[in-house]
Design a protein around this motif. Sequence first.
Motif, mmCIF file in Angstrom:
data_model
loop_
_atom_site.group_PDB
_atom_site.id
_atom_site.type_symbol
_atom_site.label_atom_id
_atom_site.label_comp_id
_atom_site.label_asym_id
_atom_site.label_seq_id
_atom_site.Cartn_x
_atom_site.Cartn_y
_atom_site.Cartn_z
ATOM 1 N N VAL A 83 0.843 -1.202 0.000
ATOM 2 C CA VAL A 83 0.000 0.000 0.000
ATOM 3 C C VAL A 83 0.878 1.252 0.000
ATOM 4 C CG1 VAL A 83 -1.585 1.334 1.420
ATOM 5 C CG2 VAL A 83 -2.005 -1.096 1.036
ATOM 6 N N THR A 84 1.955 1.196 0.756
ATOM 7 C CA THR A 84 2.859 2.346 0.798
ATOM 8 C C THR A 84 3.435 2.625 -0.584
ATOM 9 O OG1 THR A 84 3.440 1.843 3.075
ATOM 10 C CG2 THR A 84 4.926 3.286 1.862
ATOM 11 N N ALA A 85 3.911 1.581 -1.234
ATOM 12 C CA ALA A 85 4.471 1.770 -2.575
ATOM 13 C C ALA A 85 3.422 2.333 -3.520
ATOM 14 C CB ALA A 85 5.011 0.448 -3.098
ATOM 15 N N LEU A 86 2.228 1.812 -3.430
ATOM 16 C CA LEU A 86 1.144 2.279 -4.301
ATOM 17 C C LEU A 86 0.857 3.756 -4.081
ATOM 18 C CD1 LEU A 86 -1.386 1.840 -6.134
ATOM 19 C CD2 LEU A 86 -2.612 1.236 -4.053
ATOM 20 N N VAL A 87 0.671 4.109 -2.819
ATOM 21 C CA VAL A 87 0.294 5.488 -2.510
ATOM 22 C C VAL A 87 1.428 6.453 -2.853
ATOM 23 C CG1 VAL A 87 -0.287 7.064 -0.639
ATOM 24 C CG2 VAL A 87 -1.355 4.812 -0.751
ATOM 25 N N VAL A 88 2.649 6.083 -2.493
ATOM 26 C CA VAL A 88 3.775 6.988 -2.761
ATOM 27 C C VAL A 88 3.958 7.194 -4.256
ATOM 28 C CG1 VAL A 88 6.285 7.192 -2.625
ATOM 29 C CG2 VAL A 88 4.983 6.537 -0.612
ATOM 30 N N TYR A 89 3.864 6.128 -5.009
ATOM 31 C CA TYR A 89 4.075 6.281 -6.458
ATOM 32 C C TYR A 89 2.948 7.105 -7.087
ATOM 33 C CZ TYR A 89 5.896 5.172 -11.042
ATOM 34 O OH TYR A 89 6.451 5.278 -12.299
ATOM 35 N N ALA A 90 1.729 6.839 -6.636
ATOM 36 C CA ALA A 90 0.610 7.606 -7.198
ATOM 37 C C ALA A 90 0.668 9.060 -6.787
ATOM 38 C CB ALA A 90 -0.710 6.982 -6.760
ATOM 39 N N ALA A 91 1.294 9.336 -5.642
ATOM 40 C CA ALA A 91 1.313 10.707 -5.123
ATOM 41 C C ALA A 91 2.551 11.482 -5.533
ATOM 42 C CB ALA A 91 1.229 10.666 -3.597
ATOM 43 N N MET A 92 3.358 10.924 -6.417
ATOM 44 C CA MET A 92 4.583 11.607 -6.831
ATOM 45 C C MET A 92 4.277 12.963 -7.477
ATOM 46 S SD MET A 92 7.517 10.222 -6.320
ATOM 47 C CE MET A 92 7.871 8.760 -5.344
ATOM 48 N N PRO A 93 5.016 13.994 -7.119
ATOM 49 C CA PRO A 93 4.819 15.290 -7.791
ATOM 50 C C PRO A 93 5.149 15.214 -9.285
ATOM 51 C CG PRO A 93 6.163 15.533 -5.827
ATOM 52 C CD PRO A 93 6.005 14.070 -6.053
ATOM 53 N N LEU A 94 5.794 14.130 -9.662
ATOM 54 C CA LEU A 94 6.110 13.961 -11.079
ATOM 55 C C LEU A 94 4.831 13.941 -11.917
ATOM 56 C CD1 LEU A 94 8.391 13.401 -13.127
ATOM 57 C CD2 LEU A 94 8.012 10.969 -12.740
ATOM 58 N N VAL A 95 3.758 13.425 -11.349
ATOM 59 C CA VAL A 95 2.523 13.282 -12.130
ATOM 60 C C VAL A 95 1.970 14.646 -12.538
ATOM 61 C CG1 VAL A 95 0.231 12.288 -12.178
ATOM 62 C CG2 VAL A 95 2.058 11.096 -11.000
ATOM 63 N N PRO A 96 1.695 15.543 -11.593
ATOM 64 C CA PRO A 96 1.223 16.862 -12.047
ATOM 65 C C PRO A 96 2.273 17.589 -12.874
ATOM 66 C CG PRO A 96 1.667 16.868 -9.686
ATOM 67 C CD PRO A 96 1.719 15.453 -10.120
ATOM 68 N N GLY A 97 3.534 17.374 -12.546
ATOM 69 C CA GLY A 97 4.589 18.031 -13.319
ATOM 70 C C GLY A 97 4.577 17.604 -14.767
ATOM 71 N N VAL A 98 4.387 16.328 -14.979
ATOM 72 C CA VAL A 98 4.393 15.785 -16.333
ATOM 73 C C VAL A 98 3.128 16.185 -17.094
ATOM 74 C CG1 VAL A 98 4.112 13.603 -17.555
ATOM 75 C CG2 VAL A 98 5.950 13.861 -15.916
ATOM 76 N N ILE A 99 2.000 16.069 -16.427
ATOM 77 C CA ILE A 99 0.740 16.325 -17.133
ATOM 78 C C ILE A 99 0.551 17.816 -17.382
ATOM 79 C CG2 ILE A 99 -1.764 16.116 -16.960
ATOM 80 C CD1 ILE A 99 -1.357 13.550 -15.433
ATOM 81 N N SER A 100 0.897 18.624 -16.417
ATOM 82 C CA SER A 100 0.674 20.056 -16.592
ATOM 83 C C SER A 100 1.533 20.639 -17.702
ATOM 84 C CB SER A 100 0.957 20.797 -15.281
ATOM 85 O OG SER A 100 2.335 20.704 -14.953
ATOM 86 N N THR A 101 2.630 19.964 -18.028
ATOM 87 C CA THR A 101 3.463 20.452 -19.112
ATOM 88 C C THR A 101 3.329 19.602 -20.374
ATOM 89 O OG1 THR A 101 5.274 19.178 -18.133
ATOM 90 C CG2 THR A 101 5.184 21.518 -17.628
ATOM 91 N N GLY A 102 2.416 18.652 -20.335
ATOM 92 C CA GLY A 102 2.129 17.877 -21.528
ATOM 93 C C GLY A 102 3.284 17.037 -22.015
ATOM 94 N N ARG A 103 4.019 16.440 -21.092
ATOM 95 C CA ARG A 103 5.151 15.593 -21.481
ATOM 96 C C ARG A 103 4.651 14.161 -21.650
ATOM 97 N NH1 ARG A 103 7.982 19.291 -17.773
ATOM 98 N NH2 ARG A 103 10.101 19.670 -18.546
ATOM 99 N N SER A 104 4.264 13.807 -22.822
ATOM 100 C CA SER A 104 3.700 12.468 -23.004
ATOM 101 C C SER A 104 4.769 11.398 -22.858
ATOM 102 C CB SER A 104 3.015 12.356 -24.364
ATOM 103 O OG SER A 104 3.952 12.509 -25.397
ATOM 104 N N SER A 105 5.985 11.676 -23.289
ATOM 105 C CA SER A 105 7.048 10.675 -23.139
ATOM 106 C C SER A 105 7.297 10.398 -21.662
ATOM 107 C CB SER A 105 8.335 11.155 -23.797
ATOM 108 O OG SER A 105 8.171 11.228 -25.183
ATOM 109 N N ALA A 106 7.324 11.439 -20.873
ATOM 110 C CA ALA A 106 7.538 11.255 -19.441
ATOM 111 C C ALA A 106 6.359 10.521 -18.814
ATOM 112 C CB ALA A 106 7.744 12.608 -18.762
ATOM 113 N N LEU A 107 5.172 10.772 -19.342
ATOM 114 C CA LEU A 107 3.998 10.067 -18.820
ATOM 115 C C LEU A 107 4.104 8.578 -19.121
ATOM 116 C CD1 LEU A 107 1.314 10.547 -17.367
ATOM 117 C CD2 LEU A 107 0.230 10.831 -19.600
#
Lengths: 1106, 481
Positions: free
Chosen positions: A471-495
């Motif tokens: 559960v920890t791994a799941l939550v931490v990975y899903a909560a990474m700031p990388l996600v908003p960082g990637v999506i807000s800048t439209g980096r599909s490769s990073a996604l």
Amino acid sequence: MEPDVPIAPPVVAVVVVHRPDTWFADTLDALADQDYPNLDTLFLVTGDPDVESDGLRAMILDRLPSAYVRELGTNPGFGPAANEVVRLVEGESGFFCFCHDDVALEPDAVRLLVEEMYRSNAGIVGPKLVSWDDAGLLQHVGLGLDRFGEVDPITEPGEYDQEQHDAVRDVFALPSACLLVRADLFRELGGFDPAVDFHGEDIDLCWRAHLNGARVVVAPAAVARHRERLELRRPDVDHRVLRARHRMRSVATLTAGARLPLRALEIVLLTVAELAVGLFSGRFAEAWASLRAVVGLLPRAPSLLARRRAVRRLRQVPEAEVQDLQNRGSARLTSYRRARDTETYVDDGAQVRRWRERSLGSPMAWIVVILAILAASRTFIDTRVPAVGELLPLPDSPRQLLGDYASSWSPGGLGVTSPNPTGWAVLSLVSVAWLFRMGLGLTVLVVGSILLGAAGAWRLAGVYPSTRARVTALVVYAAMPLVPGVISTGRSSALVAYASAPWFVHLVRSAAGVGTADPAAADIDLVDGVLPLTARERIRRISVAGLAVAVSVAFAPAVLAMFVGVAVVLALTTVVAWAGWRTAAWMLIAGIAACGIGWVLNLPWSATLSWDDVVGPTLAGAPGRGLADVASMSIGEAELEVLALALYVPVIVALTLARAWRLTWAIRAAGLVLGFGALAVLQDRDALPVRLPEVGVLLAPVAVGLAIAAASTVAAFGSDVRGRGFGWRQPLGLIGCAAVAIGVFPCLLSVVDGAWFTPRTTMTSLLDAQLPSVDEVGDHRVMFVGDPRLVPVPSTDLGDGVSMAVVGAGPLMFDQRWSPPSGDADDVLAATVEQIAASTTQRGGSLLAPFGIRYVVVPLIDGAVSTAAEPVPPPDGLLEAFGDQLDLVLAFAPPNYTVFENRSAIPTVALLTGEAAEANRSTSVSQRVGADLSAAAPVFDGLDARSAAAGDVDVGTVHLAVPFDDRWQFDVGGDEVPSRAGFGVLTAYDVEAAGEATLDYRSSTSRTAWLAVQVALWLLVAVAASRIAVPTRLRSTRIDDETLIDLDADAPAAIDTTTGVPAAQSAGHVGLPPPISPTTRHDEPSWVDELLADDVPASADEQERT
Amino acid sequence: MIVRRIPALALSVTAIGGLVMAGRETATPTAAVFATPAATWMPSVPAPGGLTDTWYCPGVPASGDDGVGGEVIVANRDDRVLEARVTVFAEAEDQVTEELTVEGRTRAVVDLDELVTAPFVSAMVEIRGGGGVVEQRSVHPDGESVAACAGATSSTWYLADGSTVEGNVEEIVLTNPYESTAIVDVRLATADVTRQPTELQGFPVPARSVRTVDLSEVARDEEVLGVDVVASSGRIIVARAQHDVGGGRRGHSVALGSPALRDQWWFANGAKGVDVDERYSLYNPTDDDVEVVPVFLGIAPSAAAALTAQPPITVPANEVVTLATGELDALPDGPYSLVFGTQGPPSIVVERALTRTIDDRATTSILLGAPPRADGYVASTWHVGIGPQEPTTDALVVFNVDNTAATVEVRSVGPDGSEPVEGLEALSLPAAGRLSIDLTNRAAVGRELIVRSSSRIFVERALRREDGSQGRGASWAVPAE
């Protein structure tokens, strides 16, 4: 003196023997040790009598001097062989105890079975079967059955006997390994189905017993050890096929006629579903066997009908009553659910199965994570994903996209004959997931990528047998700031990197044989739960990883480099962790092999990619984010990302606290974090000697490492800290856990935002609205020039942090995010732009015109990387240089971009006359510059490589603004006009006589061949990745009962169907013992006879016979 | 303690420490560079290799009146034939285009007032493959003037010396050669006030057209009038047509403005004398006061020392300050050279108005100072596309920027190519001194001239005016890039 108790009813133990091994002695000893007073033994020896030595008979008679040994000569299968007892044993007042030759009964087993037979007034009784080698391990306590003939084993593999099944109860069937049957009932039922040689004879017999109204009961007090290794003893038999065929036969012959049509339909549907599921679950072979069995019913219809007629006379109870005895729903599903209660762990090189830790934590965590992701994406779901960065709208037609993929014409940029990205095909095919509603597709892709990444982290964290850690791994990975960082800048490769990175690590460790370690092995500091894999299984797992890599690379080639790096880091850290060089080597080999497979599966497109295409254009220098921003993954619009720095605390804490395999994974996590973190930081400082993929891609493995480190910390705190004496470990563990909680906090802000901080108005959407369409100004192209971070499609590096890209007219689409191949024409275009940069001309528009470029867009503020608050400045001199051109007009200058309109532009397909035609023939740029191209009339509006264009053309030069390519065929009046290079590098045709013309692109035949090869490669790897068994060798020799196990045969050929005796015997056989007559063996009527006469209701036939 | 954790811990801590050390300072983002914009400079001959050379001429009157007109001269010093396209802009947006062929080693003249009749017309000359020098001659009954055509447009232009006193007319000529309208703001500055006439704010200059603004209508009776033109949209060419009839001045001249402010302005051919009224106008359009130091060169050391000892000239923000050299007692009569310099960033523009009175008739010539290029470059080769039409003494004045003696050669471009002018093959040029060159050899008349020096030089041209007017017009030769 007369005995004061009735004589025990006679029991004939019928043992079918086939080439036994040393263990047979135990079987004989067990029979010899039976305490039942009236037991006879009959051994039916199968196989070639010449081969079967006399030693076997001697061995039997040595231990059981009174035993009867009957050599059948052939091996008709267990059921048909056992049926010999009907002929060899006369009378009905006793019992037959059928046994396999690998069953060892407990001394009281027969007695207890007989007792239970009377106590329960049953027709068939069976013992509790336990493992031959470990009597504490349950094997069978009866069998359940559903209406499709699927067996529910009731017990689980490896289930220990803790008396949990020791109650006497009715079951639907009993294994033929050992079952006690009333002799009269056996005769009444006609014995085992003679058409069922192996697998299913017991099911069929018990099912008929139920139809006849007899009870089938398991008596767990009676115990028998059973080896149950038929598949090893009979490798010549396709057990999977026989199981399916006999299951279908039983269902087809024993199901009531009224229910049969519906049952048949259900089975067909179930088989189709089984095929689909089997493809991914590794049970395809079973599903395929089921399909064969279903289809095989058709040619067997006559024999099946005959069998149904034979069975009809047995029906004594309503069908509904029998069905009540069967499992509701699907036995397979029930079995699967039950299997979820246990889990396989890897001890020191071996698998153990233990009860799964049951907790609501997992479903609750998943519910929370899914709801949070959906809430954070609610704006996307409500409306659509804004066109930011590479996140462009999907093409309207998946079919057209598939067609484009299949074509040898690559329409990107200036267009060229070249393989198209595999991603187009993948995207087209997966469109079925959103029912071809392409507007919804991008939302599904974006949100799905996040969920996929989280699921990957969950699977990867399966190395921890702790729900809390997973559960920890799941939550931490899903909560990474990388996600908003990637999506807000439209980096599909990073996604794509975010979604695939944890899966890659998971699949690589799986291919290396690293599984979930046995929690009990922590005490011995087991460094890894490594299970030796067969070559076939390892290839399968590598193939699965290869498929995953292939799909990822199809969308984002940059991840290939990242995957290679991950494999190297995993191998190195495995060595550092002292987890064995073999494991390290396999991780490296598996990772590299998967990458190789991924690259090969994307051929021929992948062969066209250059390193520049993979890593993208360079910036002028260091982006200058700084260590804190890189470490906190603050690469886009998000808030409070600095708190994510707390996630680095567990990296050290886990290294300090964890033990055993938790420490090993902590080291691997630290390697990923520090290795890729260092690359990201150095790239941010422009201090690397080679260019690497953008920082978003590099941070994906860092995110995986952080999630694993957090999981290790939590696991270590639970296993290695708690319960120990108070010391420095407890505070450190608490700090680590607290850091995890702090680190995931910023994700809450994403949930509040609801759109992953994407801009509401984007540059791309504004451009779509402002730039004229094809309908307004004709076919044209648009050129983007500027900072590569702001160019919304893959661009060509012009150096010094400037890049350019050419796109066709119309809205930007997702398929344009793949780098188009470049050629000589692209070089000329780039040189033209450099001429403008060098101010060697003020007529740059006339140089861009032949390429069909009508608009030049300089992106300034895309709302993501460059915002009004923090704009990325345009490259120095860019606006000035283009503004200096006399034939480029400043068309729009909103804050987001500057658009120059080329007043010298000509259509992408045009008829040139006069000075324009002369300029077309010139090869020198200096001769063309400033040429008056106004005498250019559009022709073939809407030209598309997918279909031929037709129209009237006048005398002149037809200019086609694509690189010179003789695959474009131009006909006037039915005559082909030869092509030539126009404007030096483009395509032109000289029309000498006006007429009706057609312009068409002839696709390359080699492309078709490549497509076939590529499809074949994908299928090959898919087969390798599945558990489909491909026969690799044929039987070396034919065996005696070849015809008996012929899947298409109606009945065992070697059986004399008139007598039920093997053909070899029906002709007479020496040494036959006299028939045993249970009823005449003892002179006095037994108490069993009395009981039988009183308690067991005679069948109608019996009554008639009586 | 599990031993195997030790190397992992050590490596991790080392790596973290290394990363923190490496990343403790944020790298400075590097700006992307598409092009190094050509430094705005005075009109110059571009380096060879261009696909096209475009010249933007300041504009000439073409009213159709007698004696009023102008022409563009394209000088071809190469052997090959130059092919050019001349586009003539006028107030109307329907411009005239004419293809032009210039044979090797010759000059071609395009009479603009014959092509278009308008108060002012300006020409744009595009030479395919580059090469050549383009200048214009403006003809007016009150005097003719020669000016080089600019090689680039700009969004900012500055003029320091204008006059609307006693009937003088100052017009600014705005030429927009582009396909889109330019929007400009015009600001005026006098010795004590700054004005931003409403009608000249957001003033449109339509695409491919010329607009003239008569400043005497918005700033009457101004002794000195500085102007700056800033295009908020687009890029233009700005010139000034000054018609002097009063205030001690007389004449007509058309000259380019300065596209940029500078910290150095050079004048090679200054003069002080009884019949000379020389005025330098220093315009500071910035928001900060500027101290400007004039350095007189080519005069006696004692006089130079005395002049240097004087306090610098303070040019208040957004104002024009004039320096009348006749009022400088320390400056001896005679020719001299002068450079104005500031210590701060580029902030001033300086023009010289020199009025000579010959036979009781004043003749005024106005000359914008010559700056070094932004990178400090000063040419050693200068082109004279329009030379004297008849033998002329003191036709060229060369000033040696370097503090070493140099040799100057004057060549003329004739049918046989570029040849040294007899007697002008190796003229001595003193260190930091000036040299006046007579062009009396027929080989130097009516041809393109090339002045080469072994040092960095400024070359000022003093051409005698045509019949009907008197005196000389001052203009710079065209430096080679």
